[in-house]
Design a protein around this motif. Structure first.
Motif, short mmCIF file in Angstrom:
data_model
loop_
_atom_site.label_atom_id
_atom_site.label_comp_id
_atom_site.label_asym_id
_atom_site.label_seq_id
_atom_site.Cartn_x
_atom_site.Cartn_y
_atom_site.Cartn_z
N ILE A 117 -23.17 46.47 71.30
CA ILE A 117 -22.06 45.52 71.08
C ILE A 117 -20.76 46.26 71.34
CG2 ILE A 117 -20.84 44.08 69.43
CD1 ILE A 117 -23.42 43.56 68.01
N ASN A 118 -20.04 45.84 72.36
CA ASN A 118 -18.75 46.44 72.67
C ASN A 118 -17.59 45.50 72.34
OD1 ASN A 118 -19.71 48.93 73.75
ND2 ASN A 118 -20.36 47.83 75.58
N ASP A 119 -17.89 44.20 72.16
CA ASP A 119 -16.83 43.23 71.86
C ASP A 119 -17.39 42.17 70.92
OD1 ASP A 119 -14.71 41.51 71.79
OD2 ASP A 119 -14.95 40.77 73.84
N ILE A 120 -17.11 42.33 69.65
CA ILE A 120 -17.67 41.42 68.66
C ILE A 120 -17.15 39.99 68.85
CG2 ILE A 120 -15.92 41.77 66.87
CD1 ILE A 120 -18.26 41.85 64.84
N GLU A 121 -15.95 39.85 69.42
CA GLU A 121 -15.38 38.52 69.63
C GLU A 121 -16.17 37.70 70.65
OE1 GLU A 121 -12.90 36.52 68.45
OE2 GLU A 121 -12.84 37.93 66.77
N SER A 122 -16.95 38.36 71.48
CA SER A 122 -17.74 37.62 72.47
C SER A 122 -18.82 36.76 71.83
CB SER A 122 -18.38 38.60 73.46
OG SER A 122 -19.33 39.44 72.82
N PHE A 123 -19.09 36.97 70.54
CA PHE A 123 -20.10 36.20 69.82
C PHE A 123 -19.49 35.06 69.00
CE2 PHE A 123 -21.75 40.46 70.45
CZ PHE A 123 -23.00 40.21 71.00
N ARG A 124 -18.19 34.86 69.10
CA ARG A 124 -17.53 33.84 68.28
C ARG A 124 -18.09 32.46 68.59
NH1 ARG A 124 -13.73 33.48 64.76
NH2 ARG A 124 -13.14 35.70 65.02
#
Length: 332
Positions: free
Chosen positions: A148-155
């Motif tokens: 996981i490099n960008d947690i916001e991509s799972f919003r």
């Protein structure tokens, strides 16, 4: 004939640029040792930078919580307090003891000479353990993540996390406020994560399923749902899934390290209380080491680094003190 690179004999060669190696470099500066940090990755930080830049770390003193990248940034800032050389995208191939207090380190790019060596290579070369369905078929669907490099991509997504260790539990809790829903599936009935984290998990809105296996993945190229089996009851259920995060640990390999003549046990380097290996003058610290009671925590590696550096200092200069005193007495 020696090259210009070979003619300079450094006090210390540090192999590995993760948190332990970075702190070892800083502490070498504290002991006024000339040193270089060599790492095969394109950036400092090891696994923290490569795999967990946005994951919270909880086992470092002074930080109630800090993301992997924030910790790496602070360690890099600390390292720059001294003129410690950093060589990235260099893979160490050989470590050869030429004589007492003289080692030849051969990389894919250069040859270095040092009076002592610290191996801080983390778990060595690593890759994630892949999710396989019955029959050994790896799941190829888009939406399956091992990093996981960008947690916001799972919003706003329905996310399922697989695993029972600290990473799986921590990611589940961090995603709770980002994803539309979070489910954590663990193959066993007990977690390997820290008890406090498990308590938080059980009080959260995360849907926790234990003793449960993934038996089917649904989706036409893109992940849509998982079918899971509760092993004690034999019942199956289908869970909607936009993204699947697999935390089944990593498969590691010592690579060339295994050929350097060191005492190896279970893919780790055996060290004594001075963090010295079976070869005098070669020390090791961090997750790559083993000894009775060893714990593989970032905090432990950060503590082992000064021990390794101080003993390397005495090895290179037998007249030096093992410890110069408390760092609070030192001036920058």
């Amino acid at each position: 004939m020696l090259t210009s690179q070979e003619k300079e004999v450094l006090d210390l060669i540090i192999i590995g640029g993760g948190p332990t190696g970075m702190f070892a470099g800083f502490y070498a500066g504290m002991r006024k040792m000339s040193a270089v940090v060599i790492d095969s990755m394109p950036q400092l930080g090891g696994q923290l930078a490569a795999l967990y830049p946005e994951k919270h770390i909880f086992d470092v003193a002074g930080f109630p919580k800090v993301t992997g990248q924030e910790l790496v940034n602070q360690l890099e800032r600390q390292l720059k307090a001294f003129p410690i050389a950093v060589r990235l995208e260099e893979k160490v191939l050989q470590v050869i003891k030429e004589e007492e207090r003289l080692f030849r380190i051969v990389t894919n790019k250069e040859v270095y000479l040092g009076r002592s060596v610290i191996i801080a290579g983390g778990v060595g070369a690593f890759e994630p353990r892949r999710l396989e369905l019955p029959g050994g078929r790896e799941v190829p669907h888009k939406g399956v993540h091992y990093y996981i490099n960008d947690i916001e991509s799972f919003r706003g997504q329905d996310v399922i996390v697989l695993g029972g260790g600290d990473s799986a539990v921590d990611w589940s809790l961090m995603l709770e406020g980002v994803a539309a829903s979070v489910s954590l599936i663990h193959r066993r009935d007990k977690f390997r994560a820290h008890e406090h984290s498990v308590d938080k998990l059980m009080k959260s809105t995360v849907n926790v399923l234990v003793s449960t296996d993934v038996v089917k993945v649904t989706g036409d190229g893109r992940l849509e749902a998982l079918t899971v089996l509760n092993k004690p009851s034999g019942e199956t259920q289908e869970l909607k899934c936009d993204s699947l995060i697999v935390n089944y640990c990593f498969i590691s390999s010592l690579g060339p390290v295994a050929e350097w003549g060191l005492d190896i046990e279970n893919n780790s380097i055996r060290v004594d209380s001075r963090m010295e290996t079976s070869i005098p003058g070669i020390f090791a610290a961090g997750d790559i080491t083993t000894y009775p009671g060893k714990l593989k925590l970032i905090a432990v590696g950060l503590g082992e680094a000064p021990t390794a550096v101080n003993n390397a200092k005495v090895y290179t200069d037998p007249t030096a003190k093992l410890s110069p005193g408390h760092s609070s007495h030192m001036k920058f």
